[in-house]
Design a protein around this motif. Sequence first.
Motif, mmCIF file in Angstrom:
data_model
loop_
_atom_site.group_PDB
_atom_site.id
_atom_site.type_symbol
_atom_site.label_atom_id
_atom_site.label_comp_id
_atom_site.label_asym_id
_atom_site.label_seq_id
_atom_site.Cartn_x
_atom_site.Cartn_y
_atom_site.Cartn_z
ATOM 1 N N PRO A 1 0.828 -1.222 0.000
ATOM 2 C CA PRO A 1 0.000 0.000 0.000
ATOM 3 C C PRO A 1 0.860 1.270 0.000
ATOM 4 N N LEU A 2 1.492 1.537 -1.132
ATOM 5 C CA LEU A 2 2.443 2.635 -1.233
ATOM 6 C C LEU A 2 1.812 3.986 -0.918
ATOM 7 N N GLY A 3 2.606 4.835 -0.270
ATOM 8 C CA GLY A 3 2.155 6.186 -0.003
ATOM 9 C C GLY A 3 2.765 7.202 -0.935
ATOM 10 N N CYS A 4 3.884 6.832 -1.597
ATOM 11 C CA CYS A 4 4.621 7.766 -2.448
ATOM 12 C C CYS A 4 5.149 7.015 -3.663
ATOM 13 N N MET A 5 5.444 7.752 -4.710
ATOM 14 C CA MET A 5 6.090 7.182 -5.883
ATOM 15 C C MET A 5 6.858 8.295 -6.598
ATOM 16 N N PHE A 6 7.898 7.893 -7.319
ATOM 17 C CA PHE A 6 8.759 8.837 -8.030
ATOM 18 C C PHE A 6 8.616 8.601 -9.525
ATOM 19 N N ILE A 7 8.429 9.702 -10.265
ATOM 20 C CA ILE A 7 8.220 9.611 -11.709
ATOM 21 C C ILE A 7 9.364 10.289 -12.446
ATOM 22 N N ARG A 8 9.908 9.589 -13.441
ATOM 23 C CA ARG A 8 10.887 10.203 -14.331
ATOM 24 C C ARG A 8 10.160 10.743 -15.562
ATOM 25 N N ASN A 9 10.901 11.296 -16.505
ATOM 26 C CA ASN A 9 10.302 12.038 -17.612
ATOM 27 C C ASN A 9 9.235 11.243 -18.347
ATOM 28 N N MET A 10 8.055 11.863 -18.489
ATOM 29 C CA MET A 10 6.947 11.269 -19.231
ATOM 30 C C MET A 10 6.185 12.377 -19.939
ATOM 31 N N PRO A 11 5.573 12.071 -21.099
ATOM 32 C CA PRO A 11 4.703 13.053 -21.744
ATOM 33 C C PRO A 11 3.533 13.413 -20.830
ATOM 34 N N GLN A 12 3.093 14.658 -20.910
ATOM 35 C CA GLN A 12 2.082 15.164 -19.984
ATOM 36 C C GLN A 12 0.792 14.350 -20.019
ATOM 37 N N ASP A 13 0.249 14.082 -21.201
ATOM 38 C CA ASP A 13 -1.030 13.374 -21.284
ATOM 39 C C ASP A 13 -0.916 11.957 -20.751
ATOM 40 N N GLU A 14 0.199 11.304 -21.062
ATOM 41 C CA GLU A 14 0.428 9.944 -20.562
ATOM 42 C C GLU A 14 0.564 9.942 -19.046
ATOM 43 N N LEU A 15 1.253 10.947 -18.510
ATOM 44 C CA LEU A 15 1.433 11.046 -17.072
ATOM 45 C C LEU A 15 0.107 11.293 -16.365
ATOM 46 N N ARG A 16 -0.691 12.211 -16.882
ATOM 47 C CA ARG A 16 -2.000 12.481 -16.267
ATOM 48 C C ARG A 16 -2.897 11.255 -16.313
ATOM 49 N N GLN A 17 -2.868 10.550 -17.420
ATOM 50 C CA GLN A 17 -3.695 9.354 -17.547
ATOM 51 C C GLN A 17 -3.270 8.292 -16.534
ATOM 52 N N MET A 18 -1.956 8.091 -16.389
ATOM 53 C CA MET A 18 -1.456 7.129 -15.418
ATOM 54 C C MET A 18 -1.829 7.529 -14.003
ATOM 55 N N MET A 19 -1.594 8.795 -13.666
ATOM 56 C CA MET A 19 -1.868 9.256 -12.306
ATOM 57 C C MET A 19 -3.361 9.219 -11.967
ATOM 58 N N THR A 20 -4.209 9.491 -12.954
ATOM 59 C CA THR A 20 -5.654 9.427 -12.723
ATOM 60 C C THR A 20 -6.063 8.023 -12.320
#
Length: 546
Positions: free
Chosen positions: A50-69
Amino acid sequence: MLNPLNTQQQQWVETTLAAMSLEECAGQLLCPSLPRFTTADWLDLLKKVPLGCMFIRNMPQDELRQMMTAIQAHSPIPILVAGDLEHGAQAVQDEGTVFPWLMAAGATNNAELMAAMGRATAVEARYAGLHWTFGPVVDLNYNFNNPITNIRALSDEPERVMRLAPPFIRGLQENGRLAATAKHFPGDGVDDRDQHLVTSVNSLPFSQWQETYGQVWTSVIKAGVMSIMAGHISLPDYQGFTACPDDAPPATLSQELLLNLLRQELGFEGLIVSDASPMIGLTSRVPASERILRNLAAGVDVYLFPDPIKDFAWLIQGVRDGRLSEERIRQSTRRVLALKARLNLPQDPFGPPPSDAQKRGFQQAAQDMADKSITVMRGDGRPPLQLPSGARVLTVTIGQLNQFMGQKDLETFDLELRRRGYQVDHLLNPENDELRDKVVAYDLVFINLFTTPMMVLGTIRTVVGGFRSWGWRSIFVDNPHVVFTSFGNPYTLYEMPHIPNLVAAYGDSEVSQRAAVKVWLGEIEPQGDCPVELPRVVVKPWPTGS
């Protein structure tokens, strides 16, 4: 200082914490980086840990928003999403405004532009779903051979750092958009070694540390920085290891540094995150099964870049074995939840999109900072350059491009020259014969030195090539139409003391490449104030130990 939570935020923290199991609390303290993971991979991992945090490296904005959603919808407690946004929203590919590196900001020495960089970073990152940046670097670049700080640092002058870091932090954290992280406690920049490879040492006497680093840390704490990163760096004189400095444990394993110095003496109440746990500065000191337990026992709240499955299991087992108390786990969990509350993640883990006017303003601020940073380190009457219309120009990049760090050749520099009507050819790390044969055919040759921190682990020196490719270092002797620009390490004159000219851009950001072209061509005046002392060779006795 850190602003207190409001009533609603405090209530959310207390209610949430009271309902959490040991396993849920432990998961909050892990911040993995898994750059090859897809959304499905993250969701599968969240079923196990049950992770509380995660670190993201470079990603395209739309792909990142979709993943985070998708990930935020799956998690009952909002996940705190971190990135390395040291000089702009670089993690948001193609959309984030990239400012000059921090030493260029130090050369610009403009507090208003620092605040603008913070606001731009926060607005763009939050819209993409990021909440936490591991910046600013507030280390003092005292040792010109330090391979970690260099152009990631603002300066070697405490006063300049104290003037520029707080407005950047306030810009990042304005309206609870993005949590800043001052790093690397207790302070890098003295050693010439790399904490990726060894526990590095801040060897200052504690009294001198207080007058320098201590003042800087006090200033960022007073500015309300929400988190501080503990480095794999020791401070032996404070820790009682003055006679044997290399034996001193790093801050990530030191209660003296984190609980006594940082918490009690400096009064920091925010969240402490470790530097990356796979670094040798930590792994050479503690067995794998004990690292997370020793980190938390030392005072760390979030363990960075764990093996999420193994470290989660070791943490739970350590509590059950009595090596770490559940109360200690909950203490750090409370700080993680408090940070999430300060950032209003329970209400919305995203932010509104930046407007077109905001984007234009952000880009203009980045270019203004770059334009004002360019520094003439040595002049021979150039800049400006006198080039005939349609001149033939050769650009030569010298540097080991690190693909993992996403480094590209200096393409914008060439593009800007072509836009002005010049015929531009390019070489990357040419061998001696190739360079010598070609330079005579051009009206001007730019030697562009591209050496930045972590291009090559363990050194900041320009170490490209060997016997067959070092001719660029003396090509100016027989070719007076050669000029030099440093798009990184500003201490180039120490390595090449006889070159006739040098302009410093302090980094490879596109805005800095554009600014360098403008200065060389006389379109703008160089305004940068070099923020570090340049080393020089002096005749002096050598300590022989007698």
